[in-house]
Design an enzyme around this catalytic site. Structure first.
Site, mmCIF file in Angstrom:
data_model
loop_
_atom_site.group_PDB
_atom_site.id
_atom_site.type_symbol
_atom_site.label_atom_id
_atom_site.label_comp_id
_atom_site.label_asym_id
_atom_site.label_seq_id
_atom_site.Cartn_x
_atom_site.Cartn_y
_atom_site.Cartn_z
ATOM 1 N N ASP A 135 17.982 -72.867 50.333
ATOM 2 C CA ASP A 135 18.749 -73.386 51.467
ATOM 3 C C ASP A 135 18.368 -74.837 51.766
ATOM 4 O OD1 ASP A 135 20.753 -72.049 52.751
ATOM 5 O OD2 ASP A 135 19.436 -70.878 54.061
ATOM 6 N N GLN B 268 18.515 -65.560 56.669
ATOM 7 C CA GLN B 268 19.754 -65.829 57.396
ATOM 8 C C GLN B 268 19.444 -66.245 58.841
ATOM 9 O OE1 GLN B 268 22.975 -65.671 56.028
ATOM 10 N NE2 GLN B 268 23.576 -66.592 57.971
ATOM 11 N N LYS C 63 27.497 -63.298 50.569
ATOM 12 C CA LYS C 63 26.549 -63.974 49.663
ATOM 13 C C LYS C 63 26.110 -63.023 48.556
ATOM 14 C CE LYS C 63 24.934 -67.266 53.075
ATOM 15 N NZ LYS C 63 24.096 -67.473 54.247
#
Ligand code: NDP
Length: 297
Positions: free
Chosen positions: A121, A98, A54
Site C-alpha cells: 500500500d 484495510q 481485492k
C-alpha cells in the site's frame, strides 16, 4: 474544446492483464505464486466489499490471496502478532491492512509494524521517506495510478504546472512527490489555500483529491488542462432511488468544455487503485525472491 475522456477502467484492465502474465512467469521462475495478505478488522460494510473485491482481483491475476477477517474487538497485541506472522511468511509478498481501523487501534503503529518490503500500500513511513528522497520503495496505489494515466496521456511532464488539491498522506502528498520527480512545477493546495480557483487556473495538470462533490467547475480551469479527479462522493439519492449517484470533485460535464482530457467518476482513477495494488504485489514478489521485475509494469 470537448475533453478526451481518460478511460481508467480500460487502462486498469490492461495493467491487470500484464500483472497476471507477469505473475505466471514469476510462478514458473520462483516455484510459487505471488501472495497478497489482506487484513480486515471489524465489519464496516464498505471495507467488507473492498476486501472481497481485492481478494477476487488477486486470484484473477494468478496470485494467492490470504484474507484475515478479525472481529471488531481485536486488540492491538493480537493484530501485531498476526502482522508479525505475515512478515515472516515466505508465501506472503504483500500485506495490506484495510483502513479505517476501529477507533481503539492506532493506525500509525499498526502500519509501522508491517515489513516495509511487504508494504504494497506504500503507507509505511519508510516507503514515504523512500519516495521523498527518490529511492525505490512502494508508492501508494492511488497516486501511482494517477501518474500512470498522466504519463500515458501527456508523456513527458517536465516543466508543466501541476496543482494537487488535497494534502493527505495517502493521496495528495505522494501525488505531489511523484509529479515533482517527473519534473513538473508543483503546487499543493488545501483547505487553507487562498483564492483556490486562481491557483487551480494556473495548472496544466490538476489533480483533485478533496472529497467535495463538483467543487471544481469550468471557471477554475485553464484552457487545455489535463484533469485527474480522485474524489469519490455520493450525492443524496434522487426521489424514488435507494442510492445517490457517485460523482467526483470536478464538475465533469462543464469541465469537459474547457479541459483537454479528464478522468470520469466512476471509471477513472477508482479502477486504477486495485490494479496498482496487484502491480505492487507482483513487484514485491520479485524483490523478495531476488528476481528483477519486468520493466514497464
Ligand atoms: P482526506 O480527507 O484525507 O484529505 C482531503 C484533503 O482535501 C485535505 O488535505 C483537505 O485540506 C483538502 N480539502 C478539504 N476541503 C477543501 C476545500 N474546501 N478546499 C481545498 N482543499 C480542501 O481525503 P483523501 O486524500 O483520503 O481522499 C480525497 C478524496 O479521494 C475522497 O473523495 C476519497 O474518497 C477519494 N479517494 C479515492 C480513491 C480512489 O481509489 N479513487 C482512493 C483514496 C481516496 P486540509 O488538509 O487543509 O484539511
Amino acid at each position: 474544446m470537448t475533453a478526451t475522456r481518460i478511460d481508467g477502467k480500460a487502462f486498469a484492465a490492461k495493467l491487470r492483464e500484464r500483472v497476471g502474465a507477469t505473475a505466471l512467469t514469476f510462478a514458473q521462475d520462483a516455484g510459487r505464486k505471488p501472495g497478497l495478505a489482506v487484513v480486515l478488522v471489524g465489519d464496516d460494510p464498505a471495507s467488507q466489499v473492498y476486501v472481497g473485491s481485492k481478494g477476487k482481483a488477486t486470484l484473477a491475476a494468478n496470485m494467492n490471496s490470504f484474507e484475515h477477517r478479525l472481529p471488531d474487538d481485536t486488540g492491538e497485541e493480537a493484530l501485531l502478532s498476526l502482522i508479525d506472522q505475515l512478515n515472516n511468511d515466505d508465501a506472503v509478498d504483500g500485506i495490506l491492512v484495510q483502513l479505517p481501523l476501529p477507533d481503539h487501534l492506532d493506525e500509525q503503529s499498526i502500519i509501522a509494524s508491517i515489513n516495509p518490503d511487504k508494504d504494497v500500500d506504500g503507507f509505511h513511513i519508510i516507503n514515504a521517506g523512500r519516495l521523498s528522497v527518490g529511492q525505490s520503495g512502494f508508492v501508494p496505489c492511488t497516486p501511482l495510478g494517477c501518474m500512470m494515466l498522466l504519463t500515458d496521456r501527456l508523456g513527458d511532464l517536465s516543466g508543466l504546472e501541476a496543482v494537487v488539491v488535497g494534502r493527505s498522506n495517502i493521496v495528495g502528498k505522494p501525488m505531489a512527490q511523484l509529479l515533482l520527480d517527473a519534473n513538473a512545477t508543483v503546487t499543493i493546495a488545501h483547505s487553507r489555500t487562498k483564492d483556490l480557483p486562481s491557483v487551480v487556473k494556473r495548472a496544466d495538470i490538476v489533480v483533485a483529491a478533496v472529497g467535495r462533490p463538483h467543487m471544481i467547475g469550468k471557471d477554475w480551469l485553464k484552457d487545455g488542462a489535463t484533469v485527474i479527479d480522485v474524489g469519490i462522493n455520493r450525492l443524496p439519492p434522487e426521489p424514488g432511488k435507494e442510492k445517490g449517484k457517485l460523482v467526483g470533485d470536478v464538475a465533469y460535464d462543464e469541465a469537459s468544455e474547457i479541459a483537454a482530457a479528464i478522468t470520469p467518476v466512476p471509471g477513472g482513477v477508482g479502477p486504477m487503485t486495485i490494479a496498482v495494488l496487484l502491480r505492487n504485489t507482483v513487484v514485491a514478489a520479485h524483490r523478495n525472491a531476488g528476481l528483477d521485475a519486468p520493466k514497464g509494469l
